[in-house]
Design a protein around this motif. Sequence first.
Motif, mmCIF file in Angstrom:
data_model
loop_
_atom_site.group_PDB
_atom_site.id
_atom_site.type_symbol
_atom_site.label_atom_id
_atom_site.label_comp_id
_atom_site.label_asym_id
_atom_site.label_seq_id
_atom_site.Cartn_x
_atom_site.Cartn_y
_atom_site.Cartn_z
ATOM 1 N N VAL A 310 46.015 39.613 39.718
ATOM 2 C CA VAL A 310 46.412 38.498 40.581
ATOM 3 C C VAL A 310 45.216 37.956 41.356
ATOM 4 C CG1 VAL A 310 47.741 37.926 42.653
ATOM 5 C CG2 VAL A 310 48.829 39.168 40.787
ATOM 6 N N LEU A 311 44.377 38.848 41.870
ATOM 7 C CA LEU A 311 43.204 38.414 42.618
ATOM 8 C C LEU A 311 42.233 37.637 41.735
ATOM 9 C CD1 LEU A 311 42.491 41.604 44.774
ATOM 10 C CD2 LEU A 311 43.375 39.412 45.580
ATOM 11 N N VAL A 312 42.048 38.096 40.500
ATOM 12 C CA VAL A 312 41.146 37.402 39.577
ATOM 13 C C VAL A 312 41.658 35.994 39.294
ATOM 14 C CG1 VAL A 312 40.359 37.364 37.177
ATOM 15 C CG2 VAL A 312 40.138 39.453 38.519
ATOM 16 N N LYS A 313 42.962 35.843 39.130
ATOM 17 C CA LYS A 313 43.534 34.510 38.892
ATOM 18 C C LYS A 313 43.280 33.595 40.087
ATOM 19 C CE LYS A 313 47.219 35.926 35.716
ATOM 20 N NZ LYS A 313 48.693 36.055 35.526
ATOM 21 N N LYS A 314 43.393 34.143 41.285
ATOM 22 C CA LYS A 314 43.165 33.325 42.476
ATOM 23 C C LYS A 314 41.692 32.935 42.615
ATOM 24 C CE LYS A 314 45.219 33.804 46.373
ATOM 25 N NZ LYS A 314 46.098 32.618 46.419
ATOM 26 N N LEU A 315 40.804 33.787 42.110
ATOM 27 C CA LEU A 315 39.376 33.467 42.168
ATOM 28 C C LEU A 315 39.028 32.267 41.293
ATOM 29 C CD1 LEU A 315 37.714 37.012 42.006
ATOM 30 C CD2 LEU A 315 37.838 35.489 43.971
ATOM 31 N N GLY A 316 39.823 32.058 40.253
ATOM 32 C CA GLY A 316 39.562 30.950 39.341
ATOM 33 C C GLY A 316 38.361 31.164 38.451
ATOM 34 N N THR A 317 37.932 32.440 38.314
ATOM 35 C CA THR A 317 36.796 32.751 37.447
ATOM 36 C C THR A 317 37.212 33.833 36.455
ATOM 37 O OG1 THR A 317 35.994 34.393 39.029
ATOM 38 C CG2 THR A 317 35.081 32.181 39.210
ATOM 39 N N GLN A 318 36.368 34.035 35.463
ATOM 40 C CA GLN A 318 36.677 35.013 34.425
ATOM 41 C C GLN A 318 35.989 36.344 34.715
ATOM 42 O OE1 GLN A 318 38.869 34.509 31.912
ATOM 43 N NE2 GLN A 318 39.290 32.542 32.876
ATOM 44 N N VAL A 319 36.676 37.228 35.382
ATOM 45 C CA VAL A 319 36.195 38.592 35.556
ATOM 46 C C VAL A 319 36.922 39.454 34.535
ATOM 47 C CG1 VAL A 319 36.083 40.597 37.086
ATOM 48 C CG2 VAL A 319 35.710 38.305 38.002
ATOM 49 N N GLU A 340 38.916 45.081 50.490
ATOM 50 C CA GLU A 340 37.673 45.493 49.842
ATOM 51 C C GLU A 340 37.730 45.215 48.346
ATOM 52 O OE1 GLU A 340 34.720 49.382 49.348
ATOM 53 O OE2 GLU A 340 36.717 49.641 50.213
ATOM 54 N N LEU A 341 38.885 45.451 47.723
ATOM 55 C CA LEU A 341 39.044 45.154 46.296
ATOM 56 C C LEU A 341 38.812 43.674 46.037
ATOM 57 C CD1 LEU A 341 39.868 45.782 43.385
ATOM 58 C CD2 LEU A 341 42.269 45.637 44.101
ATOM 59 N N ARG A 342 39.371 42.842 46.884
ATOM 60 C CA ARG A 342 39.164 41.401 46.737
ATOM 61 C C ARG A 342 37.679 41.038 46.864
ATOM 62 N NH1 ARG A 342 41.221 38.504 51.673
ATOM 63 N NH2 ARG A 342 39.156 39.160 52.377
ATOM 64 N N ASN A 343 37.000 41.620 47.873
ATOM 65 C CA ASN A 343 35.583 41.329 48.068
ATOM 66 C C ASN A 343 34.749 41.773 46.870
ATOM 67 O OD1 ASN A 343 36.162 40.258 50.568
ATOM 68 N ND2 ASN A 343 35.581 42.087 51.710
ATOM 69 N N VAL A 344 35.070 42.951 46.320
ATOM 70 C CA VAL A 344 34.349 43.453 45.146
ATOM 71 C C VAL A 344 34.527 42.516 43.967
ATOM 72 C CG1 VAL A 344 34.398 45.262 43.375
ATOM 73 C CG2 VAL A 344 34.258 45.887 45.783
ATOM 74 N N LEU A 345 35.741 42.058 43.739
ATOM 75 C CA LEU A 345 35.994 41.159 42.610
ATOM 76 C C LEU A 345 35.320 39.806 42.813
ATOM 77 C CD1 LEU A 345 39.743 42.018 41.921
ATOM 78 C CD2 LEU A 345 37.778 42.634 40.510
ATOM 79 N N GLU A 346 35.305 39.319 44.056
ATOM 80 C CA GLU A 346 34.631 38.057 44.332
ATOM 81 C C GLU A 346 33.136 38.162 44.048
ATOM 82 O OE1 GLU A 346 35.614 37.225 48.375
ATOM 83 O OE2 GLU A 346 37.445 36.133 47.867
ATOM 84 N N ARG A 347 32.522 39.226 44.527
ATOM 85 C CA ARG A 347 31.095 39.420 44.310
ATOM 86 C C ARG A 347 30.820 39.716 42.833
ATOM 87 N NH1 ARG A 347 29.432 43.739 48.745
ATOM 88 N NH2 ARG A 347 27.344 43.354 47.926
ATOM 89 N N GLY A 348 31.724 40.458 42.216
ATOM 90 C CA GLY A 348 31.566 40.748 40.797
ATOM 91 C C GLY A 348 31.621 39.499 39.947
ATOM 92 N N ALA A 349 32.492 38.567 40.330
ATOM 93 C CA ALA A 349 32.592 37.315 39.581
ATOM 94 C C ALA A 349 31.273 36.553 39.636
ATOM 95 C CB ALA A 349 33.721 36.462 40.157
ATOM 96 N N LEU A 350 30.627 36.531 40.802
ATOM 97 C CA LEU A 350 29.343 35.844 40.941
ATOM 98 C C LEU A 350 28.265 36.542 40.125
ATOM 99 C CD1 LEU A 350 29.372 35.075 44.772
ATOM 100 C CD2 LEU A 350 29.736 33.466 42.898
ATOM 101 N N MET A 351 28.253 37.883 40.168
ATOM 102 C CA MET A 351 27.236 38.639 39.439
ATOM 103 C C MET A 351 27.441 38.533 37.942
ATOM 104 S SD MET A 351 26.912 42.019 41.849
ATOM 105 C CE MET A 351 25.545 42.707 40.911
ATOM 106 N N GLN A 352 28.699 38.524 37.518
ATOM 107 C CA GLN A 352 28.978 38.457 36.085
ATOM 108 C C GLN A 352 28.533 37.119 35.506
ATOM 109 O OE1 GLN A 352 32.542 40.490 34.302
ATOM 110 N NE2 GLN A 352 33.145 38.382 33.863
ATOM 111 N N GLN A 353 28.583 36.068 36.343
ATOM 112 C CA GLN A 353 28.135 34.749 35.880
ATOM 113 C C GLN A 353 26.653 34.750 35.544
ATOM 114 O OE1 GLN A 353 29.256 31.934 38.881
ATOM 115 N NE2 GLN A 353 31.446 32.175 38.514
#
Length: 449
Positions: A310-319, A340-353
Amino acid sequence: MSRPSSAPETTQTVNMPEEAARRVQVHEWSLEVVGGPDKGKKVSTLDGLLRVGGDTTNDLVLTDGTVSRRHIEVERVQGGLILRDLGSRNGTWIEGRRVVTAYVEPGDKIMLGKTKLAVKQQSRGTEIEVAGGETFGDMVGSSEAMRAVFSELRRTAKEDMNLLIEGETGTGKELAARAVHEHSGRRFGPFRVVDCSLLEPGNADKELFGPEGAFASAEGGTLFFDEIAEVPAPVQPKLLRVIDTKEMPTGTGKSKPTNIRIIASSARNLTEEIEQNRFRKDLYFRLAVGKVRLPPLRTRKADIPVIAQVLVKKLGTQVELSAQTLSLLEGYEWPGNVRELRNVLERGALMQQTGNSSWLDFLVQPEASKKGDGAASLVELVGGMLYHEAKDRVLADFERGYFAEIMKRANFDMKDAEARTGLSMQSLYRLLKKNGLRMKDLKNAEGLS
């Protein structure tokens, strides 16, 4: 915890089909101090978790100096009660054996420093309702613990009572309050939030009771007091009077009626705050007409996959949430919980890009940066990244640590922090928000490392 904003809100929780809910029998259990400085102290619960230590966020708060701030937690799981040592200084002992994780049974004795605890359980069970739904408002969870919480929140939403929501920092207390409002008869009225950590005796009257204050703006709706334990002592009797009389002062010597539902949250143990004369007992009872506790994420790891999706969908990015990724997520303890999970996924989305496929190994292993020489460890950790990727990572960690330390040195005073940083107030607020540093989190020292 959240779900996509495009998902339609429904009122199915009000008229829920009978087959969608079931009743389960649970037994109240307790931890009692039978030896040591706090002998006679006891805490009982129907919940699945009790925490013990010297910090006021624990369920059982001990004054024993040989007990760590967060010493142990005991959780009810399917196989019984399981004890976990939370990295204590002096260890946890059962029958002369030091344990890190162990099942305990009623009658067992647990030693924490100079304190001896006894595990007890009521023989007579209590029935609670577990709903079948896996969402409530923007909250998500398929575990039995969360479905039980959703059932209680749905029930409470129908009744126009004051409500206290307890839980660790990052568990979603504000989301729960919003969901209760949205499923209540006040859902067409306003929902207003008071960040109690920002209240000061000098400005509280205006911010709470002024013509454009919190009570006036929440008329006909719900007023949410975020971290109610932070309300300054001089403000508490005024707040109690308004809640008690349902009348608000106007500044002219007269008062006017209010029509507001109060929901409050707390990461601290308010019973301990009352015992230490930091919080009024009568105010507590006015707020806790209804009471719900949100379980920490580490005790319901079965919910992590659905929350992450659900958090990944809200980020609008492909993690990529592969089986390996989810396994790593489930293996981490999440001291900052869902936030913290949300923050990790947000930062992970940027790093994965940037092409970093090993972002998760780095992000969920904060202890790695504490081993050995700080600079050498940092270089070792980012050495496998591209330059700009490594720079962004180091900068993010620097900002988070820098602003956490600045606010601590400034005693959480924004004007002092403004002077120390040389930044404008607007920039300071923006950078604190960017790094997920909320005032209440800083004061509670939760989820910062």
